[in-house]
Motif scaffolding. Structure first.
Motif, short mmCIF file in Angstrom:
data_model
loop_
_atom_site.label_atom_id
_atom_site.label_comp_id
_atom_site.label_asym_id
_atom_site.label_seq_id
_atom_site.Cartn_x
_atom_site.Cartn_y
_atom_site.Cartn_z
N THR A 182 -10.25 -1.90 2.67
CA THR A 182 -9.22 -1.58 2.09
C THR A 182 -8.35 -1.18 3.33
O THR A 182 -8.69 -1.26 4.52
N ARG A 215 -6.92 4.31 3.01
CA ARG A 215 -8.23 5.33 3.55
C ARG A 215 -7.78 6.64 3.72
O ARG A 215 -8.48 7.60 3.34
N ALA A 244 0.87 -1.07 0.10
CA ALA A 244 -0.06 -0.15 0.03
C ALA A 244 0.85 1.13 0.01
O ALA A 244 0.47 2.07 -0.67
N SER A 279 -8.78 -5.23 -7.79
CA SER A 279 -8.56 -5.96 -6.31
C SER A 279 -7.45 -6.49 -6.13
O SER A 279 -7.18 -6.93 -4.83
N VAL A 311 -4.00 -1.91 -1.85
CA VAL A 311 -4.90 -0.84 -1.36
C VAL A 311 -5.98 -1.63 -0.70
O VAL A 311 -6.58 -1.12 0.09
N GLY A 312 -6.51 -2.82 -1.33
CA GLY A 312 -7.58 -3.54 -0.65
C GLY A 312 -7.39 -4.95 -0.94
O GLY A 312 -6.86 -5.52 -1.86
#
Length: 397
Positions: free
Chosen positions: A217, A222, A178, A203, A207-208
């Motif tokens: 996430t 976020r 991330a 996906s 990040v998630g």
């Protein structure tokens, strides 16, 4: 079920005037069966059952449940899907199923074929061409080889692609965490002078994580999205048209910019020149569908961007680690780092960035920094300079 020869005997005796009781005695067939074939008018051969799911009164109450398991399997790795035996075992253990394994096996075999055929028919119908507004982007990772300080390394490159103009911008990293996604996005936003209206992610990016139908996430992303006011969504599995543009751009940038293999000393310095190289790759290039050049359409994308916040986002994840007796700790996998003997048995704060790992002491001062290590193999990033003071105090060891 009796054979055709026996049926012919029944019909012949009936035509000769024999009554039903006599035919039953002569053929050894039950009375209902004799009456059935005497009344039957059409003996044409029926077409065979092909691809039809075999029915079973015992299995019928569980058909929807089995279908849900098989449908969910299509999202899983093909080596970790339900076998017929696993379906049977679950029915017995969880639902008290009393039928046979062969019944379940026949149903699973036919139903799996039907589900696959249904998916193929939807794909054969094609996909609608999605219309992307100026300022919207798609984000995905690719891989390529780079020669860094003379060493060949396989790295990742993040691509931010604007489907309206077909312009893509890339940034090179050594991992897909991330921190790398946020750093790459932040650098692209700062380079463009604005924030896209919306970003669509695969996906698979860090990040998630997709858990069943829900995407969870990371906290860092976020915070990043809140800082820049970025709206985002995730592409659905098996719907390649939602992110096909960026996947095509990943391949195009790899072929056009990373052949021959790039050579550089520092990835951050190379990334600054890479952004300009990406724009240069679109110079004068006509859009494949819209009748205008990509740079002309990209001006629409840039005009639609939202303003940047007053300050850039710090793309680091903060951890706390307890040092061992030598002042060492592990972070980011099986990668040891050292805070120095002075921090032995103490707790330190660690900032994990896309390229660096910073160690912060109790007073908030930066004790040391290391290049971040990646991969599964263990590494050693100890800094000998941190041990000089202890060596001076204890020259004998």
């Amino acid at each position: 079920m009796i054979g055709v020869d026996k049926i012919d005997d029944i019909r012949r005796l009936g035509r000769s005037g024999e009554n039903v009781a006599s035919i039953v005695r002569d053929t050894g067939v039950s009375e209902p069966t004799v009456r059935k074939y005497l009344r039957k008018a059409d003996f044409s051969e029926k077409p065979p059952r092909v691809g039809k799911t075999p029915g079973s009164p015992l299995l019928a109450p569980y058909a929807d449940l089995i279908d849900s398991w098989l449908s969910e399997d299509r999202r899983c790795w093909f080596k970790q899907r339900h076998s017929a035996k696993k379906v049977y075992d679950r029915l017995v253990e969880e639902r008290g199923f009393e039928g046979s394994y062969s019944t379940v096996r026949r149903y699973v075999k036919c139903r799996r074929t039907e589900l696959a055929a249904g998916l193929d028919s939807r794909e054969a119908q094609g996909f609608l061409l999605l219309d992307w507004l100026p300022g919207e982007c798609q984000v995905d990772f690719g891989q390529a080889d780079f020669r860094v300080r003379g060493v060949l390394i396989r790295g990742h490159f993040l691509v931010v692609m604007f489907p309206h103009s077909n312009v893509g911008l890339a940034q090179v990293f050594w991992g897909g965490a991330a921190e790398c996604v946020c750093q790459g996005l932040g650098d692209v936003f700062e380079f463009l002078g604005g924030v896209p209206l919306r970003a669509v992610f695969d996906s698979a990016t860090e990040v998630g994580r997709r858990i069943s139908a829900q995407v969870v996430t990371s906290e860092l992303f976020r915070r990043f999205a809140a800082h820049y006011g970025l709206d985002y969504s995730f592409a659905k599995p098996c719907f390649g048209n939602e992110k096909g543009s960026v996947e095509n751009k990943v391949g195009a940038l790899r072929r056009n910019l990373f052949v021959l293999i790039p050579q550089f000393f520092d990835a951050r310095g190379y990334n600054k020149s890479l952004l300009e190289a990406c724009l240069k790759a679109s110079d004068g290039k006509p859009h494949y569908r819209k009748g205008a050049t990509e740079p002309e359409l990209f001006e629409d994308d840039r005009a639609a961007l939202s303003p940047l916040p007053a300050s850039p986002f710090a793309c680091v994840t903060w951890l706390t680690r307890k040092c061992d007796k030598q002042g060492g700790f592990r972070a980011g996998g099986n990668h040891p780092y050292s805070a120095g003997p002075e921090m032995a048995s103490r707790e330190v704060a660690v900032a994990m960035g896309a390229f660096d790992v910073a160690v912060v002491g109790l007073g908030g001062e930066v004790v040391t920094e290391y290049p971040r290590e990646w991969g599964d193999a263990p590494t050693d990033s100890a800094d000998p300079a941190l041990q000089l003071r202890l060596l001076c105090a204890r020259p004998g060891g």
